[in-house]
Design a protein around this motif. Structure first.
Motif, PDB file in Angstrom:
ATOM      1  N   LYS A 180       0.832  -1.218   0.000  1.00 12.74           N
ATOM      2  CA  LYS A 180       0.000   0.000   0.000  1.00 12.74           C
ATOM      3  C   LYS A 180       0.864   1.265   0.000  1.00 12.74           C
ATOM      4  O   LYS A 180       0.339   2.374   0.105  1.00 12.74           O
ATOM      5  N   SER A 181       2.181   1.094  -0.117  1.00 11.55           N
ATOM      6  CA  SER A 181       3.094   2.242  -0.027  1.00 11.55           C
ATOM      7  C   SER A 181       3.529   2.715  -1.405  1.00 11.55           C
ATOM      8  O   SER A 181       3.648   1.925  -2.346  1.00 11.55           O
ATOM      9  N   ARG A 182       3.819   4.020  -1.496  1.00  8.94           N
ATOM     10  CA  ARG A 182       4.366   4.614  -2.719  1.00  8.94           C
ATOM     11  C   ARG A 182       5.835   4.924  -2.461  1.00  8.94           C
ATOM     12  O   ARG A 182       6.172   5.564  -1.458  1.00  8.94           O
ATOM     13  N   VAL A 183       6.683   4.471  -3.357  1.00  9.67           N
ATOM     14  CA  VAL A 183       8.128   4.551  -3.126  1.00  9.67           C
ATOM     15  C   VAL A 183       8.801   5.387  -4.208  1.00  9.67           C
ATOM     16  O   VAL A 183       8.522   5.218  -5.401  1.00  9.67           O
ATOM     17  N   LEU A 184       9.693   6.268  -3.780  1.00  7.14           N
ATOM     18  CA  LEU A 184      10.542   7.035  -4.690  1.00  7.14           C
ATOM     19  C   LEU A 184      11.970   6.542  -4.532  1.00  7.14           C
ATOM     20  O   LEU A 184      12.544   6.608  -3.437  1.00  7.14           O
ATOM     21  N   LEU A 185      12.538   6.023  -5.603  1.00  5.57           N
ATOM     22  CA  LEU A 185      13.939   5.592  -5.616  1.00  5.57           C
ATOM     23  C   LEU A 185      14.753   6.655  -6.345  1.00  5.57           C
ATOM     24  O   LEU A 185      14.407   7.057  -7.462  1.00  5.57           O
ATOM     25  N   ILE A 186      15.828   7.096  -5.728  1.00  8.53           N
ATOM     26  CA  ILE A 186      16.673   8.123  -6.343  1.00  8.53           C
ATOM     27  C   ILE A 186      18.000   7.486  -6.710  1.00  8.53           C
ATOM     28  O   ILE A 186      18.745   6.996  -5.856  1.00  8.53           O
ATOM     29  N   GLY A 187      18.305   7.502  -8.012  1.00  9.35           N
ATOM     30  CA  GLY A 187      19.495   6.849  -8.537  1.00  9.35           C
ATOM     31  C   GLY A 187      19.082   5.680  -9.407  1.00  9.35           C
ATOM     32  O   GLY A 187      17.921   5.249  -9.396  1.00  9.35           O
ATOM     33  N   ALA A 188      20.018   5.129 -10.182  1.00 14.34           N
ATOM     34  CA  ALA A 188      19.711   3.999 -11.061  1.00 14.34           C
ATOM     35  C   ALA A 188      20.877   3.019 -11.123  1.00 14.34           C
ATOM     36  O   ALA A 188      21.027   2.283 -12.097  1.00 14.34           O
ATOM     37  N   GLY A 189      21.694   3.005 -10.075  1.00 11.81           N
ATOM     38  CA  GLY A 189      22.846   2.096 -10.031  1.00 11.81           C
ATOM     39  C   GLY A 189      22.457   0.715  -9.534  1.00 11.81           C
ATOM     40  O   GLY A 189      21.277   0.391  -9.359  1.00 11.81           O
ATOM     41  N   GLU A 190      23.487  -0.107  -9.276  1.00  9.80           N
ATOM     42  CA  GLU A 190      23.258  -1.494  -8.875  1.00  9.80           C
ATOM     43  C   GLU A 190      22.494  -1.591  -7.556  1.00  9.80           C
ATOM     44  O   GLU A 190      21.631  -2.455  -7.392  1.00  9.80           O
ATOM     45  N   THR A 191      22.832  -0.714  -6.605  1.00 14.01           N
ATOM     46  CA  THR A 191      22.167  -0.781  -5.298  1.00 14.01           C
ATOM     47  C   THR A 191      20.686  -0.488  -5.424  1.00 14.01           C
ATOM     48  O   THR A 191      19.839  -1.202  -4.870  1.00 14.01           O
ATOM     49  N   ILE A 192      20.331   0.553  -6.161  1.00 18.17           N
ATOM     50  CA  ILE A 192      18.925   0.892  -6.362  1.00 18.17           C
ATOM     51  C   ILE A 192      18.220  -0.211  -7.148  1.00 18.17           C
ATOM     52  O   ILE A 192      17.052  -0.533  -6.864  1.00 18.17           O
ATOM     53  N   GLU A 193      18.902  -0.799  -8.108  1.00 18.12           N
ATOM     54  CA  GLU A 193      18.298  -1.905  -8.861  1.00 18.12           C
ATOM     55  C   GLU A 193      17.961  -3.065  -7.923  1.00 18.12           C
ATOM     56  O   GLU A 193      16.891  -3.668  -8.015  1.00 18.12           O
ATOM     57  N   LEU A 194      18.877  -3.364  -6.997  1.00 19.73           N
ATOM     58  CA  LEU A 194      18.642  -4.441  -6.046  1.00 19.73           C
ATOM     59  C   LEU A 194      17.505  -4.085  -5.094  1.00 19.73           C
ATOM     60  O   LEU A 194      16.659  -4.932  -4.778  1.00 19.73           O
ATOM     61  N   VAL A 195      17.471  -2.820  -4.650  1.00 27.95           N
ATOM     62  CA  VAL A 195      16.362  -2.362  -3.807  1.00 27.95           C
ATOM     63  C   VAL A 195      15.044  -2.564  -4.555  1.00 27.95           C
ATOM     64  O   VAL A 195      14.050  -3.037  -3.989  1.00 27.95           O
ATOM     65  N   GLY A 196      15.023  -2.179  -5.839  1.00 33.57           N
ATOM     66  CA  GLY A 196      13.816  -2.331  -6.642  1.00 33.57           C
ATOM     67  C   GLY A 196      13.347  -3.768  -6.727  1.00 33.57           C
ATOM     68  O   GLY A 196      12.149  -4.053  -6.641  1.00 33.57           O
ATOM     69  N   LYS A 197      14.292  -4.702  -6.868  1.00 33.35           N
ATOM     70  CA  LYS A 197      13.926  -6.120  -6.938  1.00 33.35           C
ATOM     71  C   LYS A 197      13.273  -6.579  -5.645  1.00 33.35           C
ATOM     72  O   LYS A 197      12.271  -7.311  -5.654  1.00 33.35           O
ATOM     73  N   TYR A 198      13.838  -6.151  -4.517  1.00 28.85           N
ATOM     74  CA  TYR A 198      13.259  -6.526  -3.223  1.00 28.85           C
ATOM     75  C   TYR A 198      11.862  -5.906  -3.054  1.00 28.85           C
ATOM     76  O   TYR A 198      10.956  -6.541  -2.495  1.00 28.85           O
ATOM     77  N   ALA A 241       5.335  10.466  -2.273  1.00 29.29           N
ATOM     78  CA  ALA A 241       6.062   9.291  -1.785  1.00 29.29           C
ATOM     79  C   ALA A 241       5.882   9.087  -0.283  1.00 29.29           C
ATOM     80  O   ALA A 241       6.008  10.029   0.496  1.00 29.29           O
ATOM     81  N   ASP A 242       5.628   7.827   0.100  1.00 34.23           N
ATOM     82  CA  ASP A 242       5.623   7.459   1.518  1.00 34.23           C
ATOM     83  C   ASP A 242       7.040   7.085   1.965  1.00 34.23           C
ATOM     84  O   ASP A 242       7.426   7.310   3.106  1.00 34.23           O
ATOM     85  N   ILE A 243       7.784   6.504   1.024  1.00 35.41           N
ATOM     86  CA  ILE A 243       9.144   6.029   1.309  1.00 35.41           C
ATOM     87  C   ILE A 243      10.071   6.572   0.240  1.00 35.41           C
ATOM     88  O   ILE A 243       9.787   6.482  -0.959  1.00 35.41           O
ATOM     89  N   VAL A 244      11.216   7.105   0.664  1.00 38.47           N
ATOM     90  CA  VAL A 244      12.241   7.596  -0.257  1.00 38.47           C
ATOM     91  C   VAL A 244      13.545   6.865   0.059  1.00 38.47           C
ATOM     92  O   VAL A 244      14.033   6.906   1.198  1.00 38.47           O
TER      93      VAL A 244
END
Length: 418
Positions: A180-198, A241-244
């Motif tokens: 139910k959360s809206r997430v803003l990811l800042i960046g597009a490197g490997e770490t953010i990609e892994l965060v996105g997968k999780y 965003a609820d989570i950044v």
């Protein structure tokens, strides 16, 4: 017959060497055909990941040299280059190795769950290549059961030990239902990609990716069914965003206190979680002073990770005990196969003896022999033949003075029954 496990992994070989002996999906069918054509090789399963290349198999003799020769030849690599990094285990040690690998105890990240899926996929591919029969099927099914027990009965996978995983776990602790959360990811490197997968694994449906260049972000947009914006557009979208979660290489903060204040006003002070895993930091430290804004830095996550590493180490000790018990169970099953083979041989020998004496009796009857004498002779000879070896065994055991073995033999022959 012998089970074996041979290969290289991240502990024994460099990335360069692991690349040389990796099996591509396209080469596996040909590899299995060649491997099973080798003398002595009865069954095989090939596991090839970024961290390991291993062959698990069943051979007639406890000797893997044939497999090693084939392995080097298939990848066109000199044995002298490979042998210093190669390990080879037989029987109980091979069983233990597969169990530990399946449970994530031999992984680069202790307890990581991905390896079990990779092992299952390798086993499925081996099945399609018809390179698995009774023994390896039972071995791998047992490994899957062991891994499930370890996951269920220990905390080996419950604690995050990567920054990306820790960030998502922290978010889940604060927002119990991430779907139910809206997430803003800042960046597009490997770490953010892994965060996105999780996040996708936690069923987060609303992900926005902010990056300096949209072209780099578009790859992640397709992967996570997300929305892309530029860094300049963050102030406009921050309130949504609820989570950044931020991880860029920017030398200066991207999100400041004033920007967050404005976003909180638009949200009517609904809480926001900020997780900054960048060094230098992407989010000004003063953001943490704001009411309804909760800021965690990479140092906070490292503290969580260190605690979780210790927890996983403790869980690994429990897992090793489970594996030891399961090895005993599987080895008992292997021993039972010897009994099955012995029983089969005993029955075959008895039937051959019966058929031989029966053929003689029928021949005597056809030649006009007295039926009563022929039947008596058949019974007498068959009885003598069948009790010959058991009688010898009873005599030898009695002479040895081993009462325990004598009782076992008497019981096997039905002599202890009233």
């Amino acid at each position: 017959m012998s089970l074996f496990a041979l290969g290289i992994n991240h502990q024994t070989a460099s990335v360069a060497l692991r690349e040389k002996v990796a099996f591509s999906p396209e080469s596996l069918l040909d590899a299995y055909q060649q491997l099973l054509a080798q003398p002595n090789v009865l069954e095989a399963v090939i596991v090839s990941t970024c961290n390991r290349t291993e062959i698990y198999g069943h051979v007639e003799l406890e000797n893997c040299q044939t497999v090693i020769d084939w392995f080097c030849g298939f990848h066109q690599i000199a044995q002298s280059e490979l042998l210093k990094s190669l390990y080879c285990y037989h029987d109980e040690k091979a069983i233990q190795h597969l169990f530990r690998v399946s449970c994530g105890l031999d992984s680069l990240v202790l307890g990581e769950p991905q390896i079990l899926g990779q092992i299952k996929q390798a086993f499925s591919t081996a099945g399609q290549a018809k390179s698995v029969s009774k023994l390896l099927n039972r071995w791998f099914q047992h490994a899957f059961t062991v891994a499930k027990r370890v996951r269920t009965e220990t905390q080996i996978g419950a604690n995050a030990i990567s920054v990306a995983f820790a960030a998502v776990c922290l978010a889940k602790q604060i927002f119990s239902d991430l779907s139910k959360s809206r997430v803003l990811l800042i960046g597009a490197g490997e770490t953010i990609e892994l965060v996105g997968k999780y996040l996708v694994e936690h069923n987060v449906p609303n992900i926005t990716i902010a990056n300096r260049t949209l072209s780099r972000a578009m790859g992640l947009v397709e992967q996570f069914d997300a929305h892309a914006i530029t860094l300049e557009e963050i102030p406009t979208h921050l309130s949504d965003a609820d989570i950044v979660i931020s991880s860029t290489a920017s030398p200066l903060p991207i999100i400041g206190k004033g920007m967050v204040e404005s976003a909180l006003k638009k949200r009517r002070h609904q809480p926001m979680l900020f997780i900054d895993i960048a060094v230098p930091r992407d989010i000004e430290a003063q953001v943490g002073e704001l009411r309804d804004a909760y800021l965690y830095s990479v140092d906070d996550l490292h503290g969580i990770i260190e605690e979780n590493k210790q927890a996983r180490q403790e869980a690994a000790i429990e897992a090793e005990k489970i594996i030891e018990d399961c090895i005993v169970d599987f080895c008992h099953w292997l021993e039972s196969l010897k009994a099955v083979e012995s029983i089969r041989n005993y029955r075959n020998n008895s039937e051959l003896l019966r058929d031989e004496l029966l053929a003689r009796a029928i021949s005597s009857l056809e030649k006009g022999g007295d039926p009563q004498k022929v039947v008596k002779a058949l019974a007498f000879k068959l009885t003598n033949k069948l009790i010959h070896y058991p009688s010898q065994a009873l005599t030898q055991v009695s002479q040895s003075g081993d009462d325990n073995e004598l009782q076992i033999l008497r019981s096997a022959l039905g002599l202890n029954e009233e």
